[in-house]
Scaffold this active site. Sequence first.
Site, PDB file in Angstrom:
ATOM      1  N   VAL B  14      -0.547  -1.335 -34.086  1.00 54.51           N
ATOM      2  CA  VAL B  14       0.078  -2.654 -33.957  1.00 54.51           C
ATOM      3  C   VAL B  14      -0.720  -3.528 -32.991  1.00 54.51           C
ATOM      4  O   VAL B  14      -1.013  -4.687 -33.285  1.00 54.51           O
ATOM      5  CB  VAL B  14       1.544  -2.513 -33.484  1.00 54.51           C
ATOM      6  CG1 VAL B  14       2.166  -3.891 -33.277  1.00 54.51           C
ATOM      7  CG2 VAL B  14       2.351  -1.715 -34.500  1.00 54.51           C
ATOM      8  N   LYS B 104      11.717   0.255 -29.936  1.00 50.84           N
ATOM      9  CA  LYS B 104      13.095   0.540 -30.334  1.00 50.84           C
ATOM     10  C   LYS B 104      13.684   1.695 -29.541  1.00 50.84           C
ATOM     11  O   LYS B 104      14.854   1.695 -29.205  1.00 50.84           O
ATOM     12  CB  LYS B 104      13.200   0.813 -31.826  1.00 50.84           C
ATOM     13  CG  LYS B 104      12.546   2.093 -32.243  1.00 50.84           C
ATOM     14  CD  LYS B 104      12.657   2.347 -33.721  1.00 50.84           C
ATOM     15  CE  LYS B 104      11.540   3.275 -34.120  1.00 50.84           C
ATOM     16  NZ  LYS B 104      10.233   2.654 -34.198  1.00 50.84           N
ATOM     17  N   GLY B 133      10.475  -3.818 -38.783  1.00 50.01           N
ATOM     18  CA  GLY B 133       9.179  -4.488 -38.858  1.00 50.01           C
ATOM     19  C   GLY B 133       9.282  -5.985 -38.935  1.00 50.01           C
ATOM     20  O   GLY B 133       9.880  -6.631 -38.080  1.00 50.01           O
ATOM     21  N   GLY B 186       0.087   8.981 -45.682  1.00 51.41           N
ATOM     22  CA  GLY B 186       0.201   8.271 -44.411  1.00 51.41           C
ATOM     23  C   GLY B 186       1.564   7.645 -44.178  1.00 51.41           C
ATOM     24  O   GLY B 186       1.756   6.911 -43.212  1.00 51.41           O
ATOM     25  N   GLU B 189       4.357  11.154 -40.496  1.00 54.58           N
ATOM     26  CA  GLU B 189       3.462  11.670 -39.484  1.00 54.58           C
ATOM     27  C   GLU B 189       3.341  13.190 -39.590  1.00 54.58           C
ATOM     28  O   GLU B 189       4.138  13.846 -40.273  1.00 54.58           O
ATOM     29  CB  GLU B 189       3.995  11.302 -38.098  1.00 54.58           C
ATOM     30  CG  GLU B 189       4.346   9.834 -38.028  1.00 54.58           C
ATOM     31  CD  GLU B 189       4.174   9.259 -36.645  1.00 54.58           C
ATOM     32  OE1 GLU B 189       3.468   9.851 -35.830  1.00 54.58           O
ATOM     33  OE2 GLU B 189       4.747   8.181 -36.407  1.00 54.58           O
ATOM     34  N   ASP B 200      14.767   7.979 -35.592  1.00 59.63           N
ATOM     35  CA  ASP B 200      14.266   6.606 -35.681  1.00 59.63           C
ATOM     36  C   ASP B 200      15.359   5.666 -36.202  1.00 59.63           C
ATOM     37  O   ASP B 200      15.611   4.607 -35.631  1.00 59.63           O
ATOM     38  CB  ASP B 200      13.042   6.586 -36.619  1.00 59.63           C
ATOM     39  CG  ASP B 200      12.537   5.185 -36.883  1.00 59.63           C
ATOM     40  OD1 ASP B 200      11.818   4.652 -36.020  1.00 59.63           O
ATOM     41  OD2 ASP B 200      12.866   4.619 -37.941  1.00 59.63           O
ATOM     42  N   LYS B 204      17.511   2.452 -34.321  1.00 61.83           N
ATOM     43  CA  LYS B 204      17.661   1.108 -34.896  1.00 61.83           C
ATOM     44  C   LYS B 204      19.140   0.762 -35.089  1.00 61.83           C
ATOM     45  O   LYS B 204      19.556  -0.370 -34.863  1.00 61.83           O
ATOM     46  CB  LYS B 204      16.903   1.034 -36.217  1.00 61.83           C
ATOM     47  CG  LYS B 204      15.387   1.101 -36.013  1.00 61.83           C
ATOM     48  CD  LYS B 204      14.664   1.391 -37.319  1.00 61.83           C
ATOM     49  CE  LYS B 204      13.154   1.399 -37.130  1.00 61.83           C
ATOM     50  NZ  LYS B 204      12.453   1.922 -38.323  1.00 61.83           N
TER      51      LYS B 204
END
Lengths: 437, 437
Positions: B14, B104, B133, B186, B189, B200, B204
């Site tokens: 990023v 986050k 995103g 990809g 991970e 994750d 959020k």
Amino acid sequence: MKPLRVALLGCGTVGSEVVRLLHEQAADLTARIGAPLELAGVAVRRLDRTREHVAPELLTTDAMGLVTREDVDIVVEVIGGIEPARSLLLAAMKSGKSVVTANKALLAEDGETIFGAAREYGADLYYEAAVAGAIPLLRPLRESLVGDHVKRVIGIVNGTTNYILDRMDSCGASFSDALEEAQELGYAEADPTADVEGFDAAAKAAILAQLAFHTPVSAADVHREGITEVSAADVAGAKAMDSVVKLLAICERVPDPEGRNNGGRGVSVRVYPAMIPRSHPLASVREAYNAVFVEAESAGSLMFYGAGAGGAPTASAVLGDLVAVARNRVGGTRGPVEVTYAELPVLPMGETITRYYIQLDVADRSGVLAQIAELFARHDVSIQAVRQEGYGEDAQLVIVTHRAPDAALAATVEGLRRLDIVREVSSVMRVEADEIA
Amino acid sequence: MKPLRVALLGCGTVGSEVVRLLHEQAADLTARIGAPLELAGVAVRRLDRTREHVAPELLTTDAMGLVTREDVDIVVEVIGGIEPARSLLLAAMKSGKSVVTANKALLAEDGETIFGAAREYGADLYYEAAVAGAIPLLRPLRESLVGDHVKRVIGIVNGTTNYILDRMDSCGASFSDALEEAQELGYAEADPTADVEGFDAAAKAAILAQLAFHTPVSAADVHREGITEVSAADVAGAKAMDSVVKLLAICERVPDPEGRNNGGRGVSVRVYPAMIPRSHPLASVREAYNAVFVEAESAGSLMFYGAGAGGAPTASAVLGDLVAVARNRVGGTRGPVEVTYAELPVLPMGETITRYYIQLDVADRSGVLAQIAELFARHDVSIQAVRQEGYGEDAQLVIVTHRAPDAALAATVEGLRRLDIVREVSSVMRVEADEIA
């Protein structure tokens, strides 16, 4: 904490909903703002009706007096139309009020005056409700994507026409039958011109283009075609291509032939019915819903979907703006200011690159296709696909072109109409997707 | 105009994209802000690599020194994780910097500390990139819907798990095969725990719930189940119900039994795989895309859709925030401050109202259904539909319940496992829609 005093201009469908929410959500709004909101007055055309949650002494027919009153902090305008709304908003900003408006016609026709006044007087000007009702669309464009490079905005921004086209698609109804049904259900007004002729969508397209490309665009710059000429045959033709007809508002950058990254040759802003494949996310937008696709260089494709009109959704957008300007006043700050530094030219429709779907009744004799192909070649329009349906007297040709300047495509259609072997050009529709063949 | 000086913390996927955009879009950004942005320094872990568009003397390993430097106006944090990010952001805000973060984990785990510091020091704190995103989601919740009453937020907020579940649905792949494919491409991970175990998505969900309900919610408050236990049989079972399995983040108000308008009994915040009908708009979110539905009292249903991760989309969100805080500094103003005045309790999962889909291998003899129905009745769980598939040794029962407290549903499943006539409870999945039967 001292209350913030709100003047409301207009108390129709949206205005009365704003009053109801101010009343019912008062405690929450106070907590979110840090100060209570208080109705200072409501400007109406006639005083002979009582309004729920509005004390009679708050009603006034003197809107100009109300917006310039010293005890008013925020002016909420839900009258619509150009005048007196413009004069009222200008006077409000000049006398230091923050302004929330849902007035798409005014912002599209004379946005420069309104935005200019906000800059000059340092006034907060919020207008989320002007486009696509409660769908948060302007704030993302004004703020979230402000660090990105927006390439294209394409959307369904008029619920009435989407309802009509959806009925034509799902029931094979004619335009007039679908319109009548929409009127009975309250989706279309008695005089449906603003919707079905695309004026409403064009105003919204102008506002979206201005925000997306940081360039002044007014409603008069928008190429506009309505849906009154869309026939059941057009819709059936689209169906045969596994496509649907939608009234699209399209704002796009036209790339520079030299391929420079920014700006490009100019922008194209247009509203017309077009075919899109059923697999396109916009194709599944049913009934009176709205949805807008935004394509940006870094963010990729984003879609925003929701109810585009109606008292409650529009009031929700107005309230969101009202909380924002109220918070700004409490914090002694102000919101973002429109910048139209880019000054990109709006290109005429003829220079816009589009694709056409054309259906022809032709004489079924040898050499017909050669003659037609020669006409296309003469206008430098390349044919992507051609299909013959029926035989003899009923022979029909369906032609889908590659991308070409709209002027060349329109000239080709004119040429087709003049050919002896063409009995009728029975359907012409733009195509807004690469996948249709 | 004096340039605004930006300190960048982190220069990975990023960060390097942020640097590229700052470089390439410099002229546009200057016009939109009213002042140029200038890179003051980039904090990295190791100095042994050169970075494109970054002068070597700007690189530093002393992040704390960088964020407190007097010539820095804005700090952009894209390191992630709790420490040292938290200490750096707190120090930055304390020394008067504006802050943009994509973190986050930190906001979900210890948002109160970060938001509290922003309030205390009067610092701008923007974090659109922390959730979904480039999809403008936080700004609409923080600002556009701030005058409305949000009832429910339900979304697909993790691209990795959506990719895996989409592959399981479209190809009948097993979880491990689909995960392997996602890793090769990809999308996942090498250590996929944070994604596939729902950490994750839970982070959020905590951020979304906090903004939607104006109430403090941390990651630890979120009921979390990942997708590692989702089997090909579960996905096939969903298919037979014309449904799909999606990892959903759900934040909802639990209405008060007395039906008071605001607040309600509390909020429920949870992440788990659940069945939704194929006709639901979230069902058509394919591959690694994200989408979030918001249901508000006045605005109705809104949907936001786009790429939820990746360097460029995340950088777009960071840049949008960067322009916002830069404009605020130029204008001498600041953005909205989080208010968590509501202090609603987060209810335990057991009290949350859900529906279950249960698949059982049973002995095919008379009285089986009566015994099972009696068990459901004992737990006060009402059956909406029951279907028997196969006969004799292969007999399977598929049961879909009505809505009931999750604790009662879980106890019913426990009871089923102990019944002699039940050979195996082969699939248990929550159902998040009323239409499935």
